[in-house]
Scaffold this active site. Sequence first.
Site, mmCIF file in Angstrom:
data_model
loop_
_atom_site.group_PDB
_atom_site.id
_atom_site.type_symbol
_atom_site.label_atom_id
_atom_site.label_comp_id
_atom_site.label_asym_id
_atom_site.label_seq_id
_atom_site.Cartn_x
_atom_site.Cartn_y
_atom_site.Cartn_z
ATOM 1 N N LYS A 79 0.836 -1.200 0.000
ATOM 2 C CA LYS A 79 0.000 0.000 0.000
ATOM 3 C C LYS A 79 0.872 1.252 0.000
ATOM 4 C CE LYS A 79 -3.985 1.815 2.640
ATOM 5 N NZ LYS A 79 -4.866 1.514 3.788
ATOM 6 N N SER A 154 -9.703 1.260 2.783
ATOM 7 C CA SER A 154 -8.867 2.081 1.942
ATOM 8 C C SER A 154 -7.780 1.308 1.196
ATOM 9 C CB SER A 154 -8.191 3.152 2.822
ATOM 10 O OG SER A 154 -7.351 2.533 3.796
ATOM 11 N N SER A 178 -9.979 -1.423 6.913
ATOM 12 C CA SER A 178 -9.420 -1.130 5.593
ATOM 13 C C SER A 178 -8.613 -2.244 4.957
ATOM 14 C CB SER A 178 -8.565 0.139 5.660
ATOM 15 O OG SER A 178 -9.368 1.265 5.879
#
Length: 489
Positions: A79, A154, A178
């Site tokens: 990420k 996310s 997330s």
Amino acid sequence: MTGDICSFSLKDVASALQQRQLSAVEVTRACLARIEATEPAIGALLHVDAEGALARAAELDARGPDPELPLWGVPVTVKDALSTRGLPTTAASRILENFVPIYDAFVVRRLRESGAVLLGKANMDEFAMGSSTENSAFKATRNPWDVRKVPGGSSGGSAASVASGQCFASLGSDTGGSIRQPAAFCGCVGLKPTYGRVSRYGLFAFASSLDQVGPLTRTVDDCARVLTVIAGHDPRDTTSEPRPEADFTAAVRDAGDSLAGVRLGVPRDFFGEGLAEEVRAACEAALDRARELGAELMDVRLPATDIASATYYIIAMAEASSNLARYDGVRYGRRAPASGTLEELYVNSRSQGFGEEVKRRIMLGSYVLSSGYYDAYFRKAAQTRRLIRDAWHTALETCDAICTPVAPVTAWPLGSHTADPLQAYLMDAYTIPVNLAGLPGLSLPVGLGRESRMPVGLQLIGKAFDEGGILRVGQVLEQALPGIGAPAL
């Protein structure tokens, strides 16, 4: 080995690499080709380091396989909220558009030391604020199962990258769901470890008392392998728990095919009003299968769960407002041109650099921390958090794990919640309490929705630092359930 390399599990490709059935360069080239073929449709990655990945793979091949390196030659993504030395790290925000760190996050360093090949950085909601990966400053990511729908967030880029076969594992961060929610939406396995199990050093903070880094993979076994690599004490992170190194693959390896003696708590409030019928059906079918495998299902009560979302958003936004104060256009990141006074520099840099969702959360967080409102909002939220934490810990004294849906619905259409942020916030209602309590949670794909034909995830929540327990239950269930296949990209 025969077949599409990118469809292999991490376990299988790691074994093939160690046995020289595949070379690191061969596997890396296959993943890069897959990225080239799928990226126009799904937009999972913000930065692809093809040259660096191939150079790393060639270096590994020159040295030869090493059985001491569990991820030797395995391509992964991370990420974009995780610092990567020499590679752009933007947290999907314009304010960090050209930022290139000089150090690796703890978990990125662990991946490199284990022999992994880093392909690139996965898209995300800006500063991890969102549930759909539509809040990225650069592009929206799409769900590999249906490109008209969101991948969740996310960590949606990480989940989409794994589900589409671009890599064999990815790292995400989980503040209120997330990792688990995008894993559920994209048909992956996703784990939020216990708070303190994995170092947050090098993770761009959203809410420091809630954030935790964890893996997204295709199987439970793969998840255990990555967690074993990234877990561990880090003296640079004061919230890192000083526990001995653990081998989570042992829990999976010794799982067997029975759940006899395992007590699974089922909070009926999580299966009530607001839960889509197709999600209920898939989760209850998985629980029925667990009962057939010998598990005892028992009702558990979780008081104060109905106010968990309000509690979470007050705390998370307050911490976000504090954490993001450092991005001011002075030391690093975007600086507004031709600013007059210092105050104008701050205002213009932050106004131009942050997106709408981030600005919304900063303002709300500043409000609940302001004079006259701190006691009315933040202090009460902190007290309520303690009640929620105590309720979950008490419930887990009577059972080995708690089972709930990951989300009340399957992946929704792109753009359907962008005009109503409150509706999007409520989509995290089933995952938020786990972060407030600091417990580990595993998202396991258990079927496709009857109407949507989109993946459904079951959440397994364990006692603090009992990741091995929920991985074992997840492994037995994964082997017993029919599986959901892969997206037809």
